[in-house]
Design an enzyme around this catalytic site. Structure first.
Site, PDB file in Angstrom:
ATOM      1  N   ARG A 198      -6.289   2.218 -12.882  1.00 33.92           N
ATOM      2  CA  ARG A 198      -4.793   2.236 -12.479  1.00 33.92           C
ATOM      3  C   ARG A 198      -4.420   0.943 -12.269  1.00 33.92           C
ATOM      4  O   ARG A 198      -4.859   0.044 -11.357  1.00 33.92           O
ATOM      5  CB  ARG A 198      -4.463   3.163 -11.332  1.00 33.92           C
ATOM      6  CG  ARG A 198      -3.229   3.459 -10.999  1.00 33.92           C
ATOM      7  CD  ARG A 198      -3.207   4.463  -9.948  1.00 33.92           C
ATOM      8  NE  ARG A 198      -3.619   5.479 -10.185  1.00 33.92           N
ATOM      9  CZ  ARG A 198      -4.359   6.492  -9.508  1.00 33.92           C
ATOM     10  NH1 ARG A 198      -4.855   5.990  -8.305  1.00 33.92           N
ATOM     11  NH2 ARG A 198      -4.714   7.601  -9.878  1.00 33.92           N
TER      12      ARG A 198
ATOM     13  N   ARG B  95     -13.690   2.527   5.154  1.00 36.72           N
ATOM     14  CA  ARG B  95     -12.693   1.772   5.397  1.00 36.72           C
ATOM     15  C   ARG B  95     -11.597   2.381   5.184  1.00 36.72           C
ATOM     16  O   ARG B  95     -10.336   2.260   5.792  1.00 36.72           O
ATOM     17  CB  ARG B  95     -12.665   0.627   4.171  1.00 36.72           C
ATOM     18  CG  ARG B  95     -11.694  -0.618   4.311  1.00 36.72           C
ATOM     19  CD  ARG B  95     -11.640  -1.236   2.764  1.00 36.72           C
ATOM     20  NE  ARG B  95     -10.973  -0.542   2.002  1.00 36.72           N
ATOM     21  CZ  ARG B  95     -10.804  -0.569   0.729  1.00 36.72           C
ATOM     22  NH1 ARG B  95     -11.680  -1.412   0.065  1.00 36.72           N
ATOM     23  NH2 ARG B  95     -10.273   0.096  -0.206  1.00 36.72           N
TER      24      ARG B  95
ATOM     25  N   HIS C 297     -16.765   2.632 -13.606  1.00 34.65           N
ATOM     26  CA  HIS C 297     -16.436   2.235 -12.552  1.00 34.65           C
ATOM     27  C   HIS C 297     -17.727   1.195 -11.959  1.00 34.65           C
ATOM     28  O   HIS C 297     -17.250   0.426 -11.335  1.00 34.65           O
ATOM     29  CB  HIS C 297     -15.970   3.216 -11.615  1.00 34.65           C
ATOM     30  CG  HIS C 297     -15.461   2.435 -10.263  1.00 34.65           C
ATOM     31  ND1 HIS C 297     -16.093   2.512  -9.090  1.00 34.65           N
ATOM     32  CD2 HIS C 297     -14.460   1.866  -9.951  1.00 34.65           C
ATOM     33  CE1 HIS C 297     -15.398   1.828  -8.056  1.00 34.65           C
ATOM     34  NE2 HIS C 297     -14.218   1.777  -8.619  1.00 34.65           N
TER      35      HIS C 297
ATOM     36  N   ARG D  35     -12.026  -4.291 -13.672  1.00 34.79           N
ATOM     37  CA  ARG D  35     -10.678  -4.906 -13.403  1.00 34.79           C
ATOM     38  C   ARG D  35     -11.071  -6.434 -13.802  1.00 34.79           C
ATOM     39  O   ARG D  35     -12.254  -6.897 -13.187  1.00 34.79           O
ATOM     40  CB  ARG D  35     -10.275  -4.874 -12.302  1.00 34.79           C
ATOM     41  CG  ARG D  35      -9.836  -3.381 -11.843  1.00 34.79           C
ATOM     42  CD  ARG D  35      -8.935  -3.340 -10.438  1.00 34.79           C
ATOM     43  NE  ARG D  35      -9.006  -2.001  -9.926  1.00 34.79           N
ATOM     44  CZ  ARG D  35      -8.044  -1.065 -10.240  1.00 34.79           C
ATOM     45  NH1 ARG D  35      -6.850  -1.350 -11.111  1.00 34.79           N
ATOM     46  NH2 ARG D  35      -7.783   0.141  -9.798  1.00 34.79           N
TER      47      ARG D  35
ATOM     48  N   ASN E  24       0.933  -1.302  -0.009  1.00 41.46           N
ATOM     49  CA  ASN E  24       0.134  -0.147   0.011  1.00 41.46           C
ATOM     50  C   ASN E  24       0.841   1.332  -0.098  1.00 41.46           C
ATOM     51  O   ASN E  24       0.287   2.128  -0.806  1.00 41.46           O
ATOM     52  CB  ASN E  24      -0.998  -0.083   1.390  1.00 41.46           C
ATOM     53  CG  ASN E  24      -2.069  -0.771   1.145  1.00 41.46           C
ATOM     54  OD1 ASN E  24      -2.237  -1.504   0.363  1.00 41.46           O
ATOM     55  ND2 ASN E  24      -2.815  -1.049   2.368  1.00 41.46           N
TER      56      ASN E  24
END
Length: 687
Positions: free
Chosen positions: A403, A563, A433, A373, A41
């Site tokens: 990305r 989150r 998205h 994705r 991350n």
């Protein structure tokens, strides 16, 4: 209006990941994986956010003045917090995890800790398995420029004290080489066991042991590690002309040669080595970040397993769905009633099965899907290719700007095009998205019917095993007809359709949410019950934060389960005193988004792909779909309530764990979700 910096908020999220690595209640090797996630991350954070801040900081003063925050100030605060977290990361590894491994008779040794017998074994291993993989490069006057690959560990060698004095021999030399992790087959080497004791060595230390043999002409050899993170932003959001695919291909080629965002280096590195690195790479002091002896902790995903069951989470096999058939026609089952799917608790295979069935069904005429994705060996795309081969009209809206997945998406887009599918790319200023699937079928009575799947998660079998999501299978014409209008909009990129059920960005989601919030404010002012419950990955958009502050001020109770990024500051007197926020980090990545509004006693529940970020509301195609089926609406609320009352993995806004109150039993939302879904009896096939 008080808000938290987006970047500092993200770092708070990564701190929660680090907390999982520190928790003794998490199985030992899972704790190591959380360290790997934290490291991965942080790499992405530097490649994207820190690189962006540095670009913004270099803008002209008048241009910077128009920004909401000072990029220089934020960058300073971010780097200070990163430094603090990296120190905590190192302490967690050294002071908690290494001793915990030792207690279980597992020893991750450094080169200096090897016994003479182990050193001899390692030296032989180096000769037999590693030496031929190495290609050192000398940093001398013959080398004009050194290029370091992105996210790759390199070892540097500072050589001094030549064995034999010679005019030809340099008194000091600096060399560098790539650590051959992939070619070696992993970052770790397991040494022979000694009784109950088990030993592991970094590949780096195998090379340190072999360094004297590699450079026999020098008596003194210092080996250190470095790793470079490069700017990964594609800088195409503002591009509005030209061929998008070519822009993406060009940007991907530049990604590996992007601006250096961070050079992690071992602070024990000799100054001569660091000076040579800076000279040959052109890296400036601002990109230098002190690291440790080892870099790329994401390689701990490949740490030896040792076959101990309690080193990992207990198995959680995907549950059978209570109303979808395990064999037989899924289209027929969806035609009878709505069904809600909850990966990874329930298998994503129902989605791929549906696509395979649609591809083979002679009565199916068309399949439309959005692909953001997909898996590297995508069963979803394979089913679409089969459908195109079988003469179905296949429309795939492929997002080229996802990305780090652009290259994969280009590959599958090319395959779909060659198979005869209609591949749609969105304009550069817009990302798709949303996760939508629409199947058109001619029924036995010759009528045309549509079947849809709305989801919060991608059409990706790999991430479906790790990310918690909700997906709705439906043939409800109120929803399928509007899904068709969304696909029409994506194909033609024309006028926004008029919708009554779906809230769709960029044209309808923000005003729809504004109207729902306004209704709660009006109810609160009348003295009626008013509340908003949001479960999202991020709350970042300033206008929406202002709307939530206004709702709180009016007396609306607001509960946030966030989150990741949470810029809203709860608990401010007179501003956000009616807002409470919590976040969950656990075994699975929380990915679903749910919006709940009291709505005057007729509660509205929306499930969505959209976070409350400016980009999601204004620059992406996102879909929030309502739970029209009362039974399924109650199901979403039940799972949401587990998260609202979690007192094991929930943290508050300040990252403090929320413990059980007096007399309250421990409740871990993900465990409770699995048990609850496991206990749901098989439903009758009824509308």
């Amino acid at each position: 209006m008080k808000t938290l910096s987006r970047d500092l908020s993200w770092l708070r999220f990564n701190a929660r990941v680090l907390q999982e690595a520190q928790s003794p209640t998490v199985p030992l090797l899972e704790r190591l994986k959380f360290l790997a996630i934290f490291s991965s991350n942080l790499d992405e954070f530097f490649k994207v956010r820190v690189a962006t801040l540095r670009r913004l900081a270099k803008l002209k003063k008048k241009t910077r003045a128009r920004l909401a925050e000072s990029p220089k100030r934020v960058l300073k605060e971010v780097l200070a917090e990163v430094g603090r977290q990296q120190q905590e990361f190192g302490a967690t590894f050294r002071e908690q995890l290494l001793p915990a491994l030792n207690e279980r008779h597992i020893h991750l040794l450094s080169e200096a800790e090897l016994s003479e017998k182990q050193r001899e074994w390692t030296a032989k291993y180096f000769r037999d398995n590693v030496r031929d993989l190495l290609s050192p490069v000398v940093l001398d006057d013959t080398l004009h420029h050194l290029f370091l690959k992105d996210q790759t560990v390199y070892l540097t060698f500072f050589l001094s004290q030549p064995v034999a004095k010679s005019k030809k021999a340099d008194a000091e030399r600096v060399l560098i080489m790539e650590l051959p992790t992939k070619r070696h087959g992993g970052r770790f080497v397991r040494l022979p066991d000694e009784g109950d004791e088990r030993y592991v060595l970094f590949l780096d230390d195998v090379i340190r042991v072999g360094a004297a043999e590699l450079f026999p002409a020098y008596q003194h050899i210092v080996v250190n590690a470095v790793k470079l993170s490069r700017d990964a932003e594609l800088d195409i959001e503002e591009e509005v002309s030209g061929d998008l695919m070519e822009k993406i291909r060009s940007s991907l080629a530049k990604r590996t040669t992007g601006y250096p965002a961070r050079l992690l280096y071992d602070p024990t590195m000799p100054p001569e080595t660091l000076r040579a690195l800076k000279q040959k790479t052109g890296i400036t002091d601002e990109a230098l970040v002190e690291g440790s002896r080892y870099h790329n902790f994401r390689d701990f995903f490949g740490f030896p397993d040792f076959g101990e069951a309690d080193f990992h989470y207990p198995p959680r096999p995907a549950l059978p769905h209570p109303s979808l058939p395990r064999t037989g026609s899924l289209l027929a089952a969806i035609g009878q009633r709505d069904h809600l799917l909850h990966p990874p608790y329930q298998s994503f295979d129902y989605v791929t099965r549906l696509l395979r069935e649609a591809a083979a069904d002679p009565r199916v005429s068309a399949i439309s899907i959005t692909l953001y994705r997909v898996a590297s060996k995508s069963e979803v795309v394979k089913a679409l290719l089969k459908a195109a081969k079988n003469g179905k009209q296949v429309t795939a809206v492929v997002e080229l700007k996802a990305r780090f997945d652009e290259e994969s998406n280009l590959f599958w887009a090319d395959k779909l095009k060659r198979a005869g599918a209609h591949v749609v790319f969105t304009p550069p200023e817009l990302k798709v998205h949303s996760k939508l699937l629409l199947i058109t079928r001619r029924e036995v009575d010759e009528t045309t019917r549509q079947y849809a799947y709305f989801s919060t998660g991608n059409f990706n079998e790999s991430t479906a095993d790790l990310y918690t999501d909700h997906g709705l299978f439906t043939a409800d014409e109120r929803l399928t007809s509007e899904a068709a209008l969304v696909f029409d909009y994506l194909r033609d990129q024309s006028t926004a359709p008029e919708l009554h059920q779906l809230l769709v960005a960029p044209f309808g989601l923000r005003p729809g949410l504004d109207a729902l919030i306004d209704y709660e404010i009006k109810q609160a002012k009348k003295g009626n019950e008013a509340y908003i419950i949001l479960k999202v990955n991020a709350v970042e958009d300033e206008a929406m934060i202002a709307r939530l502050y206004a709702a709180s001020h009016a007396g609306v109770r607001v509960e946030l389960i966030v989150r990741g990024i949470g810029r809203l500051v709860p608990g401010q007197p007179g501003i956000s005193e009616n807002i409470r926020q919590r976040g969950l980090v656990d075994r699975f990545l929380e990915h679903s988004r749910v919006y709940v509004f009291a709505h005057g006693g007729e509660e509205k529940v929306y499930v969505s792909s959209a976070d409350w970020m400016t980009r999601n509301l204004d620059r992406r195609v996102e879909v929030a779909f309502p739970m029209l089926n009362e039974e399924l609406r109650a199901e979403v609320r039940q799972l949401l309530d587990f998260q609202r009352h979690d007192n094991v993995k929930a943290r508050d806004f300040e990252n403090a764990f929320i413990p059980p109150t007096a007399g309250e039993k421990p409740l871990q939302a993900q465990e409770a979700t699995y048990k609850w879904l496991k206990g749901v009896k098989r439903r009758q096939q009824k509308p």
